[in-house]
Design an enzyme around this catalytic site. Structure first.
Site, short mmCIF file in Angstrom:
data_model
loop_
_atom_site.label_atom_id
_atom_site.label_comp_id
_atom_site.label_asym_id
_atom_site.label_seq_id
_atom_site.Cartn_x
_atom_site.Cartn_y
_atom_site.Cartn_z
N ARG A 1 -8.64 -8.97 3.12
CA ARG A 1 -7.64 -8.01 3.61
C ARG A 1 -8.29 -6.98 4.54
NH1 ARG A 1 -2.54 -5.34 0.29
NH2 ARG A 1 -1.84 -4.01 1.99
N HIS B 1 -0.22 6.35 15.87
CA HIS B 1 -1.21 5.48 15.21
C HIS B 1 -1.41 4.17 15.98
CE1 HIS B 1 -3.53 3.45 12.19
NE2 HIS B 1 -2.60 2.51 12.07
N GLU C 1 -7.44 -5.87 -1.46
CA GLU C 1 -8.43 -5.56 -0.42
C GLU C 1 -9.87 -5.63 -0.93
OE1 GLU C 1 -8.05 -2.89 3.48
OE2 GLU C 1 -8.20 -1.72 1.66
N GLU D 1 0.18 -3.43 16.38
CA GLU D 1 -0.09 -4.09 15.10
C GLU D 1 0.32 -5.57 15.16
OE1 GLU D 1 -1.76 -2.94 12.54
OE2 GLU D 1 -1.59 -0.75 12.62
N HIS E 1 -9.09 -0.61 13.69
CA HIS E 1 -8.74 0.65 13.01
C HIS E 1 -9.92 1.61 12.83
CE1 HIS E 1 -4.96 -1.31 12.36
NE2 HIS E 1 -4.48 -0.29 11.67
N LYS F 1 0.30 -11.14 8.34
CA LYS F 1 -0.12 -10.11 7.39
C LYS F 1 0.12 -10.58 5.96
CE LYS F 1 -0.29 -5.67 5.58
NZ LYS F 1 -0.14 -4.26 5.58
N ASN G 1 -8.04 -4.46 9.13
CA ASN G 1 -8.57 -3.21 9.68
C ASN G 1 -9.05 -3.38 11.13
OD1 ASN G 1 -8.79 -0.55 8.78
ND2 ASN G 1 -11.03 -0.70 8.75
N HIS H 1 -8.98 5.29 13.74
CA HIS H 1 -8.96 6.44 12.82
C HIS H 1 -9.83 7.58 13.35
CE1 HIS H 1 -7.69 3.52 9.40
NE2 HIS H 1 -6.65 4.08 9.96
N LYS I 1 0.87 -1.19 0.00
CA LYS I 1 0.00 0.00 0.00
C LYS I 1 0.90 1.23 0.00
CE LYS I 1 -4.33 -1.38 2.08
NZ LYS I 1 -5.23 -1.27 3.24
N1 GLY Z 1 -2.68 -1.66 6.82
C1 GLY Z 1 -3.58 -2.64 6.39
C2 GLY Z 1 -3.29 -3.20 5.05
O1 GLY Z 1 -2.16 -3.13 4.60
O2 GLY Z 1 -4.16 -3.71 4.42
#
Ligand code: GLY
Length: 367
Positions: A239, A263, A235, A185, A246, A225, A243, A250, A143
């Site tokens: 995926r 974060h 996503e 995380e 999150h 991950k 989240n 956020h 990402k």
């Molecule tokens: N940070 C979540 C993802 O990479 O999908």
């Protein structure tokens, strides 16, 4: 020493303790016409020498004109910095078969990845993430993004690095607060994976200094991950599980104007909220030890200052919502996490009010 390595789509991921030279030797550097580096001055000051020595040992000496230093801070993850780096690459004679080596945390990684994704319609990049947060999250899955004045990460694309080197050596220079935030995380990955990794995450000492010893278990978090990304790189579905925690995180970051929480700290609070929501939906508490693991890593703050209504309104703006419905990631138990499209507002209100009550009892107040 490399402790683990695997392939993810076209990327090679290396995880280890002081393993740059070993990992770079496996990266076929001959393929690239030239090497360019992007980092931040302080980060390069800590780790640039070891990295450039590893390149030099393989016959690729690094000179200053190959390095671009971007300023520190989320506000520099901007279209302006993006443009400046692109123009610098042109001036240095980079082509689409040059390699962009990125040494830094998530801000540098997101921006440099987006530069790599778009320079001459895409060049390869190699990422050495220098925070625990970026090792567990941003380094895997490609990402890339920059911010707009209207919001974070509004412009970007998926562009996976050709190689990632996750090395415990960089963690030695991180402030404790950054380590604690990055841990969240990793904890999330334990929750997603199952009871054993969840317990292993709980077992990481709050004041750990021996990151080389923790690397095998941290590597398992990175693999969690990677497996999610392998199934769903863009996503579309699974995926979204990443989240977890999150949506509230956020909202909390936005409510506090990105000034109060790192974060990862906001994610930790979001994980607690998600677990409490799951308990209300399913009737049982499957998360022993979660509150302690999170709260013991949070700084002092004033939970009484939260406007709960505003916070819940902000969750509705989550940009991952589709068709006006917010997807809540509900952790029913370790390894049993589901996506629920839309949760009734009264239930969210009750859960948030309970969270605020619990935090008020356990988190010291700032000031
Ligand atoms: N940070 C979540 C993802 O990479 O999908």
């Amino acid at each position: 020493m490399i402790l683990d390595q695997f392939e993810l789509h076209q990327s090679r991921i290396f995880l280890g303790n002081t393993c740059y030279a070993e990992a770079l030797a496996l990266c076929d550097l001959d393929r690239y016409t030239k090497l360019f580096f992007i980092s931040q001055e302080q980060v390069w000051g800590f780790h640039g020498r070891v990295l450039s020595d590893a390149f030099a040992a393989l016959g690729y000496p690094v000179t200053e004109d190959q390095i671009y230093f971007m300023p520190d801070g989320e506000r520099f993850k901007s279209l302006e910095t993006f443009g400046a780096v692109q123009q610098w690459l042109v001036a240095q004679g980079a082509d689409r078969r040059s390699l962009l080596v990125v040494l830094g945390g998530g801000v540098v990684g997101d921006l440099a990845g987006f530069v790599a994704a778009t320079y001459m319609r895409g060049m390869p990049w190699l990422y050495v993430p220098t925070t625990l947060l970026a090792q567990q999250d941003a380094s895997i899955g490609g990402k890339t993004a920059v911010n707009l004045p209207q919001g974070k990460n509004l412009v970007g694309c998926f562009w996976e690095p050709s190689a990632v080197i996750v090395d415990s050596a960089v963690l030695r220079t991180l402030p404790r607060r950054q380590l604690n935030a990055g841990y969240m995380e990793f904890l999330k990955h334990g929750m997603l994976h199952g009871p054993e990794l969840y317990q292993a995450a709980l077992d990481v000492p709050v004041d750990s200094d021996d990151w080389a010893a923790q690397m095998p278990v941290l590597a398992r978090g990175v693999r969690v991950k990677a497996e999610v990304v392998r199934q769903d790189p863009h996503e579309r579905n699974q995926r979204r599980l990443l989240n977890l925690g999150h949506t509230l995180a956020h909202a909390l970051e936005s409510f506090t104007e990105y000034r109060q929480f790192l974060h990862g700290e906001a994610v930790g609070i979001g994980l607690l909220f998600a677990a409490m929501l799951a308990q209300r939906l399913g009737g049982q508490d499957s998360w022993p030890g979660l509150e302690k693991a999170v709260v013991s890593r949070l700084p002092a703050f004033d939970v009484a200052a939260w406007d709960q209504n505003v916070l819940l309104d902000l969750t509705q703006r989550d940009k991952k919502g589709i068709g006006g419905k917010i997807a809540w990631i509900i952790p029913r138990a370790p390894g049993d996490v589901v996506i629920v499209d839309g949760v009734a507002r009264p239930l969210l209100e009750e859960t948030l009010s309970e969270l605020v009550g619990r935090l008020a009892n356990v988190v010291p107040v700032v000031g």
